[in-house]
Structures are given as C-alpha cells and as structure tokens.
Scaffold this motif. Structure first.
Motif, PDB file in Angstrom:
ATOM      1  N   MET A 220       0.844  -1.185   0.000  1.00 30.65           N
ATOM      2  CA  MET A 220       0.000   0.000   0.000  1.00 30.65           C
ATOM      3  C   MET A 220       0.885   1.243   0.000  1.00 30.65           C
ATOM      4  O   MET A 220       2.021   1.216   0.470  1.00 30.65           O
ATOM      5  CB  MET A 220      -0.905  -0.010   1.222  1.00 30.65           C
ATOM      6  CG  MET A 220      -1.846   1.157   1.270  1.00 30.65           C
ATOM      7  SD  MET A 220      -2.985   1.013   2.666  1.00 30.65           S
ATOM      8  CE  MET A 220      -4.084   2.312   2.251  1.00 30.65           C
TER       9      MET A 220
ATOM     10  N   ASN B 234       1.914   0.528   4.550  1.00 27.89           N
ATOM     11  CA  ASN B 234       0.501   0.638   4.914  1.00 27.89           C
ATOM     12  C   ASN B 234       0.338   1.274   6.292  1.00 27.89           C
ATOM     13  O   ASN B 234      -0.773   1.535   6.716  1.00 27.89           O
ATOM     14  CB  ASN B 234      -0.194  -0.726   4.866  1.00 27.89           C
ATOM     15  CG  ASN B 234       0.446  -1.738   5.786  1.00 27.89           C
ATOM     16  OD1 ASN B 234       1.503  -1.492   6.343  1.00 27.89           O
ATOM     17  ND2 ASN B 234      -0.195  -2.869   5.939  1.00 27.89           N
ATOM     18  N   ARG B 235       1.471   1.529   6.986  1.00 28.37           N
ATOM     19  CA  ARG B 235       1.437   2.203   8.286  1.00 28.37           C
ATOM     20  C   ARG B 235       2.580   3.201   8.358  1.00 28.37           C
ATOM     21  O   ARG B 235       3.694   2.909   7.939  1.00 28.37           O
ATOM     22  CB  ARG B 235       1.586   1.207   9.433  1.00 28.37           C
ATOM     23  CG  ARG B 235       0.395   0.290   9.574  1.00 28.37           C
ATOM     24  CD  ARG B 235       0.451  -0.491  10.851  1.00 28.37           C
ATOM     25  NE  ARG B 235       0.243   0.441  11.969  1.00 28.37           N
ATOM     26  CZ  ARG B 235       0.446   0.122  13.230  1.00 28.37           C
ATOM     27  NH1 ARG B 235       0.892  -1.069  13.547  1.00 28.37           N
ATOM     28  NH2 ARG B 235       0.214   0.991  14.189  1.00 28.37           N
TER      29      ARG B 235
ATOM     30  N   ASP C 165      -3.748   7.878   4.569  1.00 30.21           N
ATOM     31  CA  ASP C 165      -3.748   8.387   3.202  1.00 30.21           C
ATOM     32  C   ASP C 165      -4.645   9.619   3.121  1.00 30.21           C
ATOM     33  O   ASP C 165      -5.773   9.608   3.613  1.00 30.21           O
ATOM     34  CB  ASP C 165      -4.245   7.297   2.253  1.00 30.21           C
ATOM     35  CG  ASP C 165      -4.054   7.670   0.808  1.00 30.21           C
ATOM     36  OD1 ASP C 165      -2.922   8.019   0.431  1.00 30.21           O
ATOM     37  OD2 ASP C 165      -5.043   7.614   0.054  1.00 30.21           O
TER      38      ASP C 165
END
Length: 88
Positions: free
Chosen positions: A1, A29-30, A74
C-alpha cells in the motif's frame, strides 16, 4: 500500500524553503508523523539545517496539534510551523 500525505510549510519555514507544500509518498501501509518528517528531510535536506536554528517545530495533522508517534492515513494534511514569538 502507498500513503500520500500533503505537507504544508508555514512561517519562516515557508520563507526559507520557498515552497508552500509537498506531496509525500510513503510506501507502507502504516506510518506516523516521524516517518513523514524523515521523508520530508529526504526531499528537502535544507530542512535539517533549519531545524538546528528552529529547534521547536509545531506539527499539526488535519488541524490538530500532534506528536511524532501519531499515525497518519492516506490523504492527511500535515502542517509544519516554527513557534511564533511576540517580543515584549
């Protein structure tokens, strides 16, 4: 991601960097504010020198002041600004 975060510079940071905002892309993603600041320093190495002259920077996420361990998502908008001083 991939996380895309907008970083905006205010006050003396804006004046010294000569730019109002950057789009920071984090391939994870983090991430947290500290991760964003590391990416900003890669993109704008002069920020590291400015931090030596302005050791206290305020960081806001979506209009709320936050610490470095605050998670980002995001589309978040991060504001970085030096402290304001009113002489007296």
């Amino acid at each position: 991601m991939v996380l895309k975060v907008i970083v905006r510079y205010f006050g003396a940071l804006y004046e010294h960097l000569g730019i109002f905002q950057d789009l920071i892309i984090i391939r994870s993603n983090r991430a947290n504010i500290n991760d964003v600041l590391k990416e900003v320093e890669k993109l704008r190495p002069e920020l590291r020198m400015l931090k030596d002259r302005m050791p206290l920077l305020w960081v806001f996420k979506n209009g709320r002041q936050v610490l470095g361990n605050e998670e980002v998502s995001d589309g978040d908008i991060i504001w970085i600004m030096p402290t304001m001083h009113e002489g007296g």
